[in-house]
Design an enzyme around this catalytic site. Structure first.
Site, PDB file in Angstrom:
ATOM      1  N   SER A 110       0.826  -1.222   0.000  1.00 36.93           N
ATOM      2  CA  SER A 110       0.000   0.000   0.000  1.00 36.93           C
ATOM      3  C   SER A 110       0.856   1.267   0.000  1.00 36.93           C
ATOM      4  O   SER A 110       1.805   1.400   0.790  1.00 36.93           O
ATOM      5  CB  SER A 110      -0.912   0.019   1.230  1.00 36.93           C
ATOM      6  N   THR A 165      -8.618  -1.894   2.468  1.00 38.90           N
ATOM      7  CA  THR A 165      -8.309  -2.391   1.142  1.00 38.90           C
ATOM      8  C   THR A 165      -8.621  -3.880   1.097  1.00 38.90           C
ATOM      9  O   THR A 165      -9.180  -4.436   2.046  1.00 38.90           O
ATOM     10  CB  THR A 165      -6.862  -2.009   0.736  1.00 38.90           C
ATOM     11  N   LYS A 211     -13.277  -4.455   2.190  1.00 37.08           N
ATOM     12  CA  LYS A 211     -14.187  -3.341   1.902  1.00 37.08           C
ATOM     13  C   LYS A 211     -15.667  -3.686   2.087  1.00 37.08           C
ATOM     14  O   LYS A 211     -16.455  -2.818   2.439  1.00 37.08           O
ATOM     15  CB  LYS A 211     -13.967  -2.846   0.467  1.00 37.08           C
ATOM     16  N   ASN A 249     -14.422   2.130   1.916  1.00 33.80           N
ATOM     17  CA  ASN A 249     -12.950   2.189   1.887  1.00 33.80           C
ATOM     18  C   ASN A 249     -12.417   3.187   2.910  1.00 33.80           C
ATOM     19  O   ASN A 249     -11.208   3.330   3.065  1.00 33.80           O
ATOM     20  CB  ASN A 249     -12.432   2.547   0.483  1.00 33.80           C
ATOM     21  N   ASP A 283     -13.950   5.818  -3.328  1.00 34.87           N
ATOM     22  CA  ASP A 283     -13.392   5.271  -4.572  1.00 34.87           C
ATOM     23  C   ASP A 283     -14.092   5.848  -5.811  1.00 34.87           C
ATOM     24  O   ASP A 283     -13.443   6.166  -6.806  1.00 34.87           O
ATOM     25  CB  ASP A 283     -13.517   3.739  -4.599  1.00 34.87           C
ATOM     26  N   GLY A 325     -15.375  -4.821  -5.320  1.00 32.26           N
ATOM     27  CA  GLY A 325     -15.582  -3.571  -4.584  1.00 32.26           C
ATOM     28  C   GLY A 325     -15.264  -2.335  -5.409  1.00 32.26           C
ATOM     29  O   GLY A 325     -16.054  -1.380  -5.449  1.00 32.26           O
ATOM     30  N   ARG A 377     -15.917 -11.840 -15.109  1.00 36.24           N
ATOM     31  CA  ARG A 377     -15.654 -13.271 -15.271  1.00 36.24           C
ATOM     32  C   ARG A 377     -16.867 -14.081 -14.799  1.00 36.24           C
ATOM     33  O   ARG A 377     -17.302 -14.999 -15.462  1.00 36.24           O
ATOM     34  CB  ARG A 377     -14.412 -13.632 -14.453  1.00 36.24           C
ATOM     35  N   THR A 378     -17.419 -13.712 -13.656  1.00 37.99           N
ATOM     36  CA  THR A 378     -18.656 -14.345 -13.178  1.00 37.99           C
ATOM     37  C   THR A 378     -19.807 -13.439 -13.622  1.00 37.99           C
ATOM     38  O   THR A 378     -20.087 -12.415 -12.998  1.00 37.99           O
ATOM     39  CB  THR A 378     -18.633 -14.472 -11.636  1.00 37.99           C
ATOM     40  N   TYR A 413      -2.305   0.465  -9.619  1.00 45.51           N
ATOM     41  CA  TYR A 413      -1.353   1.565  -9.530  1.00 45.51           C
ATOM     42  C   TYR A 413       0.061   1.034  -9.382  1.00 45.51           C
ATOM     43  O   TYR A 413       0.350   0.223  -8.532  1.00 45.51           O
ATOM     44  CB  TYR A 413      -1.697   2.543  -8.407  1.00 45.51           C
ATOM     45  N   GLY A 436      -3.741   3.634 -12.212  1.00 42.23           N
ATOM     46  CA  GLY A 436      -4.592   3.999 -11.078  1.00 42.23           C
ATOM     47  C   GLY A 436      -4.004   4.928 -10.030  1.00 42.23           C
ATOM     48  O   GLY A 436      -4.653   5.192  -9.016  1.00 42.23           O
TER      49      GLY A 436
HETATM   50  P1  NDP Z   1     -12.301  -7.619  -5.586  1.00 37.39           P
HETATM   51  O1  NDP Z   1     -11.589  -8.831  -5.099  1.00 37.39           O
HETATM   52  O2  NDP Z   1     -13.484  -7.112  -4.817  1.00 37.39           O
HETATM   53  O3  NDP Z   1     -12.819  -7.891  -7.116  1.00 37.39           O
HETATM   54  C1  NDP Z   1     -11.990  -8.444  -8.060  1.00 37.39           C
HETATM   55  C2  NDP Z   1     -12.719  -8.509  -9.422  1.00 37.39           C
HETATM   56  O4  NDP Z   1     -11.759  -8.945 -10.394  1.00 37.39           O
HETATM   57  C3  NDP Z   1     -13.878  -9.493  -9.477  1.00 37.39           C
HETATM   58  O5  NDP Z   1     -14.864  -8.966 -10.307  1.00 37.39           O
HETATM   59  C4  NDP Z   1     -13.249 -10.733 -10.094  1.00 37.39           C
HETATM   60  O6  NDP Z   1     -14.141 -11.506 -10.868  1.00 37.39           O
HETATM   61  C5  NDP Z   1     -12.231 -10.124 -11.025  1.00 37.39           C
HETATM   62  N1  NDP Z   1     -11.104 -11.015 -11.254  1.00 37.39           N
HETATM   63  C6  NDP Z   1     -10.220 -11.466 -10.334  1.00 37.39           C
HETATM   64  N2  NDP Z   1      -9.328 -12.282 -10.903  1.00 37.39           N
HETATM   65  C7  NDP Z   1      -9.673 -12.375 -12.215  1.00 37.39           C
HETATM   66  C8  NDP Z   1      -9.147 -13.078 -13.323  1.00 37.39           C
HETATM   67  N3  NDP Z   1      -8.069 -13.878 -13.196  1.00 37.39           N
HETATM   68  N4  NDP Z   1      -9.750 -12.950 -14.523  1.00 37.39           N
HETATM   69  C9  NDP Z   1     -10.835 -12.154 -14.666  1.00 37.39           C
HETATM   70  N5  NDP Z   1     -11.383 -11.455 -13.641  1.00 37.39           N
HETATM   71  C10 NDP Z   1     -10.808 -11.567 -12.438  1.00 37.39           C
HETATM   72  O7  NDP Z   1     -11.187  -6.514  -5.724  1.00 37.39           O
HETATM   73  P2  NDP Z   1     -11.365  -4.913  -5.709  1.00 37.39           P
HETATM   74  O8  NDP Z   1     -12.522  -4.553  -6.565  1.00 37.39           O
HETATM   75  O9  NDP Z   1     -11.322  -4.381  -4.338  1.00 37.39           O
HETATM   76  O10 NDP Z   1      -9.995  -4.471  -6.414  1.00 37.39           O
HETATM   77  C11 NDP Z   1      -9.739  -4.755  -7.785  1.00 37.39           C
HETATM   78  C12 NDP Z   1      -8.507  -3.991  -8.214  1.00 37.39           C
HETATM   79  O11 NDP Z   1      -8.821  -2.599  -8.224  1.00 37.39           O
HETATM   80  C13 NDP Z   1      -7.324  -4.135  -7.237  1.00 37.39           C
HETATM   81  O12 NDP Z   1      -6.431  -5.082  -7.724  1.00 37.39           O
HETATM   82  C14 NDP Z   1      -6.688  -2.761  -7.230  1.00 37.39           C
HETATM   83  O13 NDP Z   1      -5.532  -2.793  -8.031  1.00 37.39           O
HETATM   84  C15 NDP Z   1      -7.682  -1.856  -7.898  1.00 37.39           C
HETATM   85  N6  NDP Z   1      -8.067  -0.729  -7.034  1.00 37.39           N
HETATM   86  C16 NDP Z   1      -7.449   0.475  -7.254  1.00 37.39           C
HETATM   87  C17 NDP Z   1      -7.790   1.587  -6.524  1.00 37.39           C
HETATM   88  C18 NDP Z   1      -7.107   2.875  -6.802  1.00 37.39           C
HETATM   89  O14 NDP Z   1      -7.276   3.808  -6.010  1.00 37.39           O
HETATM   90  N7  NDP Z   1      -6.385   2.996  -7.884  1.00 37.39           N
HETATM   91  C19 NDP Z   1      -8.808   1.531  -5.456  1.00 37.39           C
HETATM   92  C20 NDP Z   1      -9.389   0.217  -5.317  1.00 37.39           C
HETATM   93  C21 NDP Z   1      -9.009  -0.863  -6.058  1.00 37.39           C
HETATM   94  P3  NDP Z   1     -15.130 -12.608 -10.198  1.00 37.39           P
HETATM   95  O15 NDP Z   1     -16.327 -11.838  -9.745  1.00 37.39           O
HETATM   96  O16 NDP Z   1     -15.414 -13.548 -11.303  1.00 37.39           O
HETATM   97  O17 NDP Z   1     -14.373 -13.234  -9.065  1.00 37.39           O
END
Ligand code: NDP
Length: 306
Positions: free
Chosen positions: A37, A84, A88, A109, A124, A152, A174-175, A254, A275
């Site tokens: 972080s 994070t 969340k 968040n 966010d 999230g 994906r889902t 990021y 990001g």
């Molecule tokens: P979550 O775990 O809540 O969600 C992850 C999502 O990514 C789900 O929709 C999941 O799909 C999908 N996913 C995960 N792995 C794969 C894969 N191999 N192939 C396809 N889809 C995939 O995470 P968050 O939403 O909290 O965070 C996601 C990203 O957002 C973080 O990695 C972070 O880098 C970024 N982020 C950046 C911020 C910023 O300020 N720049 C703030 C918050 C987050 P499924 O539903 O099918 O499991």
């Protein structure tokens, strides 16, 4: 209490046997993992610049420890927290108050602790909106947006697009069921009179190249809100061959420099940004919630890009 130097990362055991440092730690980010972080470097310069005598630290807390950690932080007089991955959504269950935005996004968040009361917010979405304006000099209102992911971050981003009455919103995950559920929850924002021709204003699509190919021609902004790209071996969330010059591509991941997706976008003649700008603006908005004053965005940005 004995004074010690601040540690890089604190744990639940540290909270149970708390040692004050100077300035005292009263803010932090809770995650699992949390070592990556960048929030401490951004928030500590802001605290310093505003002459607020507190420090912000990282807390490595597992899902099973979250409830105890929040209770201890309340008792220790913490004033503000960020959450994070993976907390969340789960953290909502432990809050005394949840603002409307966090409730509707289904994720928080940012927590403010006042008189022992935990209030949850979500910065966010607004942070994303400010980042898009800064990176591409456009407002979400004028854009057809495709969001990749339904976790999230994606939920907060999609809600913000809907709130700002974006031209069109496509949700890919994906889902597929999660994207469909998200679209159903946002449907009331898209009953307006805008006419777009043959494509729907709000749509959930499967995680398939043919679906992406069709949508790319009908969107302006593609947002990666999945963790794909965090690791070098990850496949691109969207095949590079589909990227086209008319696109803006925002990768919520990021890093310093470009993510593979942003590099591919630029190579395709599109515009791209990572990001860091969203991280900056969601952090600045959190600072404003904790302290009721404007955040020193300039020094926070320098701290992130240093
Ligand atoms: P979550 O775990 O809540 O969600 C992850 C999502 O990514 C789900 O929709 C999941 O799909 C999908 N996913 C995960 N792995 C794969 C894969 N191999 N192939 C396809 N889809 C995939 O995470 P968050 O939403 O909290 O965070 C996601 C990203 O957002 C973080 O990695 C972070 O880098 C970024 N982020 C950046 C911020 C910023 O300020 N720049 C703030 C918050 C987050 P499924 O539903 O099918 O499991």
């Amino acid at each position: 209490m004995k004074k010690t130097r601040a540690k890089e990362i604190y744990t639940l055991d540290d909270l149970r046997q708390w040692h004050e440092v100077d300035p005292p730690i009263r803010l932090g980010v809770i995650g699992d993992p949390v070592a990556h972080s960048l929030s401490p470097q951004m928030q500590n310069v802001a605290l310093n610049q505003c002459k607020i005598d507190m420090q912000y630290s990282r807390f490595q807390i597992s899902p099973a420890e979250l409830s105890d950690a929040l209770q201890l932080m309340r008792e220790l007089g913490f004033v503000g927290l960020n959450l994070t991955v993976p907390h969340k959504i789960a953290a909502l269950a432990y809050l005394d108050e949840i603002d409307q935005n966090a409730r509707r996004a289904g994720a928080t968040n940012t927590i403010k602790i006042n008189d022992g009361k935990l209030s949850g917010f979500n910065t966010d979405g607004k942070g994303f909106s400010r980042a898009i304006r800064e990176e591409f000099a456009v407002d979400l209102r004028d854009l057809r947006v495709m969001v990749l992911g339904a976790g999230g971050a994606a939920r907060a981003i999609a809600l913000q697009c809907a709130r700002e009455d974006c031209e069109r919103l496509v949700l890919a995950n994906r889902t597929l069921e999660k994207a469909t559920k998200m679209a159903d929850e946002l449907r009331d924002f898209f009953v307006g009179p805008r006419v777009l021709g043959p494509v729907a204003r709000l749509q959930a699509i499967p995680w398939e190249e043919s679906a992406f190919r069709f949508q790319i021609a009908n969107v302006d902004l593609v947002v990666n809100a999945t963790p794909l790209g965090l690791n070098r071996a990850d496949p691109s969330p969207i095949p590079a061959r589909l990227l086209a010059p008319h696109l803006m591509v925002y990768d919520t991941i990021y890093v310093s420099g470009q993510t593979p997706l942003v590099s591919a976008a630029i190579e395709a003649g599109a515009r791209g940004a990572n990001g860091l700008s969203m991280l900056l603006h969601q952090g600045a908005l959190a600072f404003e919630i904790w302290f009721g004053r404007e955040a020193p965005v300039g020094v926070m940005r320098s701290a992130l890009t240093r």
